[in-house]
Design a protein around this motif. Sequence first.
Motif, mmCIF file in Angstrom:
data_model
loop_
_atom_site.group_PDB
_atom_site.id
_atom_site.type_symbol
_atom_site.label_atom_id
_atom_site.label_comp_id
_atom_site.label_asym_id
_atom_site.label_seq_id
_atom_site.Cartn_x
_atom_site.Cartn_y
_atom_site.Cartn_z
ATOM 1 N N PHE A 104 7.907 -1.409 -0.968
ATOM 2 C CA PHE A 104 6.904 -0.744 -2.050
ATOM 3 C C PHE A 104 5.498 -0.838 -1.719
ATOM 4 C CE2 PHE A 104 10.623 -1.031 -4.840
ATOM 5 C CZ PHE A 104 10.283 -0.175 -5.689
ATOM 6 N N ARG A 105 5.303 -2.132 -0.859
ATOM 7 C CA ARG A 105 3.879 -2.380 -0.484
ATOM 8 C C ARG A 105 3.592 -1.497 0.791
ATOM 9 N NH1 ARG A 105 5.429 -7.429 -2.447
ATOM 10 N NH2 ARG A 105 6.320 -8.222 -0.431
ATOM 11 N N GLN A 106 4.648 -1.311 1.709
ATOM 12 C CA GLN A 106 4.428 -0.304 2.829
ATOM 13 C C GLN A 106 4.632 1.016 2.515
ATOM 14 O OE1 GLN A 106 7.102 -1.780 6.007
ATOM 15 N NE2 GLN A 106 5.841 -3.824 5.906
ATOM 16 N N GLY A 107 5.104 1.578 1.368
ATOM 17 C CA GLY A 107 5.050 2.960 1.064
ATOM 18 C C GLY A 107 6.464 3.352 1.720
ATOM 19 N N GLY A 108 7.648 2.748 1.817
ATOM 20 C CA GLY A 108 8.905 3.486 2.559
ATOM 21 C C GLY A 108 10.001 2.411 2.785
ATOM 22 N N PHE A 109 10.876 2.874 3.082
ATOM 23 C CA PHE A 109 12.315 1.989 3.259
ATOM 24 C C PHE A 109 12.327 1.636 4.791
ATOM 25 C CE2 PHE A 109 16.776 1.465 3.483
ATOM 26 C CZ PHE A 109 17.047 0.626 2.923
ATOM 27 N N GLN A 110 12.748 0.526 5.120
ATOM 28 C CA GLN A 110 13.055 -0.029 6.359
ATOM 29 C C GLN A 110 14.369 0.182 6.704
ATOM 30 O OE1 GLN A 110 10.415 -0.939 8.436
ATOM 31 N NE2 GLN A 110 8.907 -0.312 6.571
ATOM 32 N N ASP A 111 14.962 0.817 7.489
ATOM 33 C CA ASP A 111 16.103 0.874 8.223
ATOM 34 C C ASP A 111 16.321 1.528 9.451
ATOM 35 O OD1 ASP A 111 19.032 0.731 8.621
ATOM 36 O OD2 ASP A 111 19.370 2.729 7.355
ATOM 37 N N ASN A 112 16.385 0.951 10.393
ATOM 38 C CA ASN A 112 16.017 1.467 11.873
ATOM 39 C C ASN A 112 14.799 2.155 12.049
ATOM 40 O OD1 ASN A 112 18.516 0.897 13.122
ATOM 41 N ND2 ASN A 112 19.410 2.682 12.073
ATOM 42 N N GLY A 113 13.700 1.229 11.489
ATOM 43 C CA GLY A 113 12.260 1.762 11.576
ATOM 44 C C GLY A 113 11.773 2.020 10.037
ATOM 45 N N ALA A 114 10.353 2.368 10.130
ATOM 46 C CA ALA A 114 10.174 2.749 8.833
ATOM 47 C C ALA A 114 10.350 4.237 8.213
ATOM 48 C CB ALA A 114 8.516 2.612 8.778
ATOM 49 N N GLN A 115 10.773 4.230 7.297
ATOM 50 C CA GLN A 115 10.903 5.806 6.568
ATOM 51 C C GLN A 115 10.056 5.680 5.372
ATOM 52 O OE1 GLN A 115 15.191 5.951 5.662
ATOM 53 N NE2 GLN A 115 15.932 5.418 7.832
ATOM 54 N N ALA A 116 8.814 6.638 5.524
ATOM 55 C CA ALA A 116 8.040 6.696 4.742
ATOM 56 C C ALA A 116 8.483 7.631 3.594
ATOM 57 C CB ALA A 116 6.752 7.290 5.209
#
Length: 182
Positions: free
Chosen positions: A41-53
């Motif tokens: 939430f803080r980064q604005g995306g999901f982390q799975d094999n890298g950031a997925q904004a």
Amino acid sequence: MDTKQFQNLLTQKRQEILHALRRTIPVKVGRIAKDHFQEGFRQGGFQDNGAQAWQRKKRPDKYGPLMSSRQNLYGSIYYQPGDASVTVGTSAPYAEIHNEGGDIKVTAKMKRFFWAKYRETNGGSWKRNAKNEEAEFWKTLALKKVGAKIHIPQRKFIGESQELNQKIKQKIDDEIDKILRK
């Protein structure tokens, strides 16, 4: 150390590892998972094999996607440790539509909410204020007919993640190493 002492030590370490796997590790893993998903939430995306904004919001405001002043969705993430397991989830009833994406139908209750938000963002007035983009956003939604569909884009915030699996594996290894070394 003779054979009997060594067997006793092995039995003791085995019991400690089993206790950790059944009781303490699920609590620590649950906390790691909750922190991982909230960090998204803080980064604005999901982390799975890298950031997925996440897709940006159409509504202009000071909060990012899935965020609000009350942080209801962010705060709804929980974990429930069990016997050698942990369940991570969310208590928000609307979480699934945000996580998976899809269409929702406009209800009369939603229309009332949209009109209230329009008035609130328009300085408490029903008169049109062309300079206020957020008020116009709410007005557009409020003018939709009951039963019309609104598309909610997928903004995955909870689920399988390689990064989370790596953090969990590392934590379990660290906990077992700690038991074996003492």
